[in-house]
Design a protein around this motif. Sequence first.
Motif, PDB file in Angstrom:
ATOM      1  N   SER A 135       0.887  -1.158   0.000  1.00  0.00           N
ATOM      2  CA  SER A 135       0.000   0.000   0.000  1.00  0.00           C
ATOM      3  C   SER A 135       0.927   1.209   0.000  1.00  0.00           C
ATOM      4  O   SER A 135       2.100   1.094  -0.347  1.00  0.00           O
ATOM      5  CB  SER A 135      -0.911  -0.023   1.224  1.00  0.00           C
ATOM      6  OG  SER A 135      -1.807   1.065   1.179  1.00  0.00           O
ATOM      7  N   SER A 136       0.414   2.367   0.387  1.00  0.00           N
ATOM      8  CA  SER A 136       1.295   3.534   0.551  1.00  0.00           C
ATOM      9  C   SER A 136       1.130   4.051   1.965  1.00  0.00           C
ATOM     10  O   SER A 136       0.082   3.836   2.596  1.00  0.00           O
ATOM     11  CB  SER A 136       0.942   4.629  -0.464  1.00  0.00           C
ATOM     12  OG  SER A 136      -0.430   4.973  -0.385  1.00  0.00           O
ATOM     13  N   MET A 137       2.158   4.701   2.477  1.00  0.00           N
ATOM     14  CA  MET A 137       2.089   5.269   3.828  1.00  0.00           C
ATOM     15  C   MET A 137       3.082   6.414   3.963  1.00  0.00           C
ATOM     16  O   MET A 137       3.892   6.666   3.062  1.00  0.00           O
ATOM     17  CB  MET A 137       2.338   4.198   4.892  1.00  0.00           C
ATOM     18  CG  MET A 137       3.706   3.560   4.907  1.00  0.00           C
ATOM     19  SD  MET A 137       3.783   2.305   6.234  1.00  0.00           S
ATOM     20  CE  MET A 137       5.404   1.617   5.959  1.00  0.00           C
ATOM     21  N   LEU A 138       3.009   7.096   5.085  1.00  0.00           N
ATOM     22  CA  LEU A 138       3.914   8.210   5.376  1.00  0.00           C
ATOM     23  C   LEU A 138       5.128   7.683   6.132  1.00  0.00           C
ATOM     24  O   LEU A 138       4.984   7.014   7.155  1.00  0.00           O
ATOM     25  CB  LEU A 138       3.196   9.270   6.227  1.00  0.00           C
ATOM     26  CG  LEU A 138       4.057  10.442   6.702  1.00  0.00           C
ATOM     27  CD1 LEU A 138       4.420  11.378   5.560  1.00  0.00           C
ATOM     28  CD2 LEU A 138       3.349  11.225   7.800  1.00  0.00           C
ATOM     29  N   MET A 139       6.298   7.984   5.601  1.00  0.00           N
ATOM     30  CA  MET A 139       7.552   7.642   6.278  1.00  0.00           C
ATOM     31  C   MET A 139       8.225   8.953   6.663  1.00  0.00           C
ATOM     32  O   MET A 139       8.281   9.867   5.833  1.00  0.00           O
ATOM     33  CB  MET A 139       8.428   6.809   5.332  1.00  0.00           C
ATOM     34  CG  MET A 139       7.782   5.482   4.984  1.00  0.00           C
ATOM     35  SD  MET A 139       8.411   4.691   3.474  1.00  0.00           S
ATOM     36  CE  MET A 139       7.448   5.485   2.211  1.00  0.00           C
ATOM     37  N   GLY A 292      -9.772   5.918  -0.019  1.00  0.00           N
ATOM     38  CA  GLY A 292      -8.804   5.979  -1.117  1.00  0.00           C
ATOM     39  C   GLY A 292      -7.560   6.788  -0.824  1.00  0.00           C
ATOM     40  O   GLY A 292      -6.848   7.188  -1.741  1.00  0.00           O
ATOM     41  N   ALA A 293      -7.265   7.028   0.470  1.00  0.00           N
ATOM     42  CA  ALA A 293      -6.087   7.836   0.825  1.00  0.00           C
ATOM     43  C   ALA A 293      -4.786   7.076   0.598  1.00  0.00           C
ATOM     44  O   ALA A 293      -3.728   7.684   0.459  1.00  0.00           O
ATOM     45  CB  ALA A 293      -6.181   8.281   2.287  1.00  0.00           C
ATOM     46  N   ASN A 294      -4.854   5.753   0.600  1.00  0.00           N
ATOM     47  CA  ASN A 294      -3.640   4.952   0.369  1.00  0.00           C
ATOM     48  C   ASN A 294      -3.922   3.894  -0.678  1.00  0.00           C
ATOM     49  O   ASN A 294      -4.985   3.299  -0.724  1.00  0.00           O
ATOM     50  CB  ASN A 294      -3.147   4.299   1.661  1.00  0.00           C
ATOM     51  CG  ASN A 294      -4.242   3.579   2.418  1.00  0.00           C
ATOM     52  OD1 ASN A 294      -5.195   4.195   2.885  1.00  0.00           O
ATOM     53  ND2 ASN A 294      -4.131   2.273   2.536  1.00  0.00           N
ATOM     54  N   TRP A 295      -2.930   3.702  -1.555  1.00  0.00           N
ATOM     55  CA  TRP A 295      -3.153   2.817  -2.695  1.00  0.00           C
ATOM     56  C   TRP A 295      -3.016   1.347  -2.339  1.00  0.00           C
ATOM     57  O   TRP A 295      -2.675   0.977  -1.216  1.00  0.00           O
ATOM     58  CB  TRP A 295      -2.259   3.212  -3.852  1.00  0.00           C
ATOM     59  CG  TRP A 295      -0.774   2.933  -3.752  1.00  0.00           C
ATOM     60  CD1 TRP A 295      -0.160   1.736  -3.572  1.00  0.00           C
ATOM     61  CD2 TRP A 295       0.289   3.905  -3.902  1.00  0.00           C
ATOM     62  NE1 TRP A 295       1.209   1.886  -3.610  1.00  0.00           N
ATOM     63  CE2 TRP A 295       1.511   3.199  -3.807  1.00  0.00           C
ATOM     64  CE3 TRP A 295       0.326   5.270  -4.125  1.00  0.00           C
ATOM     65  CZ2 TRP A 295       2.760   3.837  -3.924  1.00  0.00           C
ATOM     66  CZ3 TRP A 295       1.557   5.891  -4.239  1.00  0.00           C
ATOM     67  CH2 TRP A 295       2.745   5.192  -4.131  1.00  0.00           C
ATOM     68  N   ASP A 367      -4.674  -3.517   4.664  1.00  0.00           N
ATOM     69  CA  ASP A 367      -6.020  -3.943   5.087  1.00  0.00           C
ATOM     70  C   ASP A 367      -7.067  -2.860   4.859  1.00  0.00           C
ATOM     71  O   ASP A 367      -8.229  -3.152   4.610  1.00  0.00           O
ATOM     72  CB  ASP A 367      -6.023  -4.335   6.573  1.00  0.00           C
ATOM     73  CG  ASP A 367      -5.346  -5.688   6.822  1.00  0.00           C
ATOM     74  OD1 ASP A 367      -5.153  -6.438   5.846  1.00  0.00           O
ATOM     75  OD2 ASP A 367      -5.016  -5.980   7.985  1.00  0.00           O
ATOM     76  N   SER A 368      -6.656  -1.588   4.967  1.00  0.00           N
ATOM     77  CA  SER A 368      -7.637  -0.496   4.874  1.00  0.00           C
ATOM     78  C   SER A 368      -7.939  -0.070   3.436  1.00  0.00           C
ATOM     79  O   SER A 368      -8.893   0.661   3.185  1.00  0.00           O
ATOM     80  CB  SER A 368      -7.149   0.729   5.666  1.00  0.00           C
ATOM     81  OG  SER A 368      -6.033   1.309   5.006  1.00  0.00           O
ATOM     82  N   ALA A 369      -7.126  -0.522   2.481  1.00  0.00           N
ATOM     83  CA  ALA A 369      -7.340  -0.121   1.079  1.00  0.00           C
ATOM     84  C   ALA A 369      -8.426  -1.005   0.462  1.00  0.00           C
ATOM     85  O   ALA A 369      -8.381  -2.219   0.586  1.00  0.00           O
ATOM     86  CB  ALA A 369      -6.042  -0.264   0.299  1.00  0.00           C
ATOM     87  N   ASN A 370      -9.401  -0.363  -0.195  1.00  0.00           N
ATOM     88  CA  ASN A 370     -10.509  -1.117  -0.781  1.00  0.00           C
ATOM     89  C   ASN A 370     -10.728  -0.703  -2.236  1.00  0.00           C
ATOM     90  O   ASN A 370     -11.317   0.338  -2.509  1.00  0.00           O
ATOM     91  CB  ASN A 370     -11.787  -0.879   0.037  1.00  0.00           C
ATOM     92  CG  ASN A 370     -12.956  -1.708  -0.475  1.00  0.00           C
ATOM     93  OD1 ASN A 370     -12.854  -2.397  -1.492  1.00  0.00           O
ATOM     94  ND2 ASN A 370     -14.070  -1.646   0.224  1.00  0.00           N
ATOM     95  N   VAL A 382     -13.205  -0.219 -10.627  1.00  0.00           N
ATOM     96  CA  VAL A 382     -12.470  -0.867  -9.537  1.00  0.00           C
ATOM     97  C   VAL A 382     -11.057  -0.309  -9.549  1.00  0.00           C
ATOM     98  O   VAL A 382     -10.492  -0.057 -10.616  1.00  0.00           O
ATOM     99  CB  VAL A 382     -12.445  -2.400  -9.757  1.00  0.00           C
ATOM    100  CG1 VAL A 382     -11.510  -3.082  -8.773  1.00  0.00           C
ATOM    101  CG2 VAL A 382     -13.853  -2.968  -9.626  1.00  0.00           C
ATOM    102  N   GLY A 383     -10.451  -0.118  -8.369  1.00  0.00           N
ATOM    103  CA  GLY A 383      -9.072   0.380  -8.278  1.00  0.00           C
ATOM    104  C   GLY A 383      -8.997   1.573  -7.354  1.00  0.00           C
ATOM    105  O   GLY A 383      -9.920   2.393  -7.324  1.00  0.00           O
ATOM    106  N   VAL A 384      -7.900   1.655  -6.599  1.00  0.00           N
ATOM    107  CA  VAL A 384      -7.707   2.809  -5.706  1.00  0.00           C
ATOM    108  C   VAL A 384      -6.971   3.905  -6.466  1.00  0.00           C
ATOM    109  O   VAL A 384      -7.489   5.002  -6.645  1.00  0.00           O
ATOM    110  CB  VAL A 384      -6.914   2.423  -4.431  1.00  0.00           C
ATOM    111  CG1 VAL A 384      -6.790   3.633  -3.497  1.00  0.00           C
ATOM    112  CG2 VAL A 384      -7.576   1.267  -3.688  1.00  0.00           C
ATOM    113  N   GLN A 385      -5.751   3.581  -6.956  1.00  0.00           N
ATOM    114  CA  GLN A 385      -4.921   4.611  -7.610  1.00  0.00           C
ATOM    115  C   GLN A 385      -4.970   4.513  -9.132  1.00  0.00           C
ATOM    116  O   GLN A 385      -4.153   5.081  -9.829  1.00  0.00           O
ATOM    117  CB  GLN A 385      -3.476   4.545  -7.101  1.00  0.00           C
ATOM    118  CG  GLN A 385      -2.624   3.415  -7.648  1.00  0.00           C
ATOM    119  CD  GLN A 385      -2.888   2.067  -6.987  1.00  0.00           C
ATOM    120  OE1 GLN A 385      -3.903   1.816  -6.374  1.00  0.00           O
ATOM    121  NE2 GLN A 385      -1.912   1.167  -7.125  1.00  0.00           N
TER     122      GLN A 385
END
Length: 435
Positions: A135-139, A292-295, A367-370, A382-385
Amino acid sequence: MNLRTASLLAAALLSAGAAHANTELVIATVNNGHMIEMQKLGKHFEAANPGVKLKWVTLEEGVLRQRVTTDIATKGGQFDIMTIGLYEAPIWSKKGWLKPIATDAAYDVDDLLPAIRSGLSHEGKLYAAPFYAESSMLMYRKDLADKAGVQMPEQPTWAQVKDFAAKAHDPKAGVYGMCLRGKPGWGDNMALLTTMVNTHGGQWFDMQWKPQIDSKPWKDAIGFYVDLMKQYGPPGASANSFNENLALFNEGKCAMWVDATIAASFISDPKQSKVADKVAFAQAPVATTPKGANWLWSWNLAIPASSTKDAAAQAFIKWATSRDYINLVAKEQGWAMVPTGTRKSTYANPEFQKVAKFAAAEKKAIDSANPNDSTLPKSPYVGVQYAAIPEFQAIGIAVGQQMSAALSGKVTVEQALKTAQTMAEREMKKAGYYK
């Protein structure tokens, strides 16, 4: 055992052996670290399956995509196994271009993370097996946050992130407040920017398939992004994608970076990163909505319908995407190097948890990406990003070029969005989605 039973058993064993006898499996894959490791470990599969020889065709991502798409669409039959993305899987399975993956109890399909399993399934059947996912996240740099007196929430807002970027930005000391993708491409800058649009309440297409690029959420998201990067980003950001930002972060030049969760293992590895002991993780930032905040992305192994070596291909895919394979990588390379994002059992493993301080944040993001519900207004795709339709690649590339031009100051945000909207409308009308 009577004679008839014995002869049936012998025939069954003979046919099972024949399925594998002198079989060359041609596998098309992408040239990244996890796949290179799979090639090295392929000798273990060959030893356990005498008569099967693995032949690897390793390509850069863009070239791989082109080659496998052409081959599968024309029923070329060049490859027995293809590495495909979460984007292709639903499109190709609906078209009947892929064979279902034959899973058994030992494979334990219920161990696959639900978001990934769902994205690779069509009508309840798995059509591609996940090799690794992200997924994507803040580092971010915990030391710089402490110095600035910033307590990073588990899921910050983009406004909070911008506030920290302003405090940490110190170009004279070689530190930039925020590193983000700027290089054009549907899987480059548009992967990030689509998540920013989603969380600002936007979408690619409405329920009538009309492009929504000139809408307020797009203006808000892209305007915010350009402003953030112009003020607090590194110079030349419009040329940067994953690898360039990874290099900057590992050199200690980024206070923050929002990108693929797979990066976490690299930036926390002291062999690669000068700031390995100073990094921390949070969920991808949100704006109007968390949707949709994270892919969500995965690289997967699939069997084209044209393959005539089904038994051997199924056996290899089951091996390469199994729990046993993950354990094999751990034994050979250590738990820090295993492919992540696919199985619950990996995250439950104490050995993995010990070396992967990013594990909990990564799993939560996946888990949170749908992909089936990633926008505030209802969307037909269908698709997040990305939008899982064949036309999206061309549209995403064209829009990505406009957004990159806005970031480098060649055009205004308004001009970029207007041009992108016109191009997207033209493509969608041409493809017959609406008049």
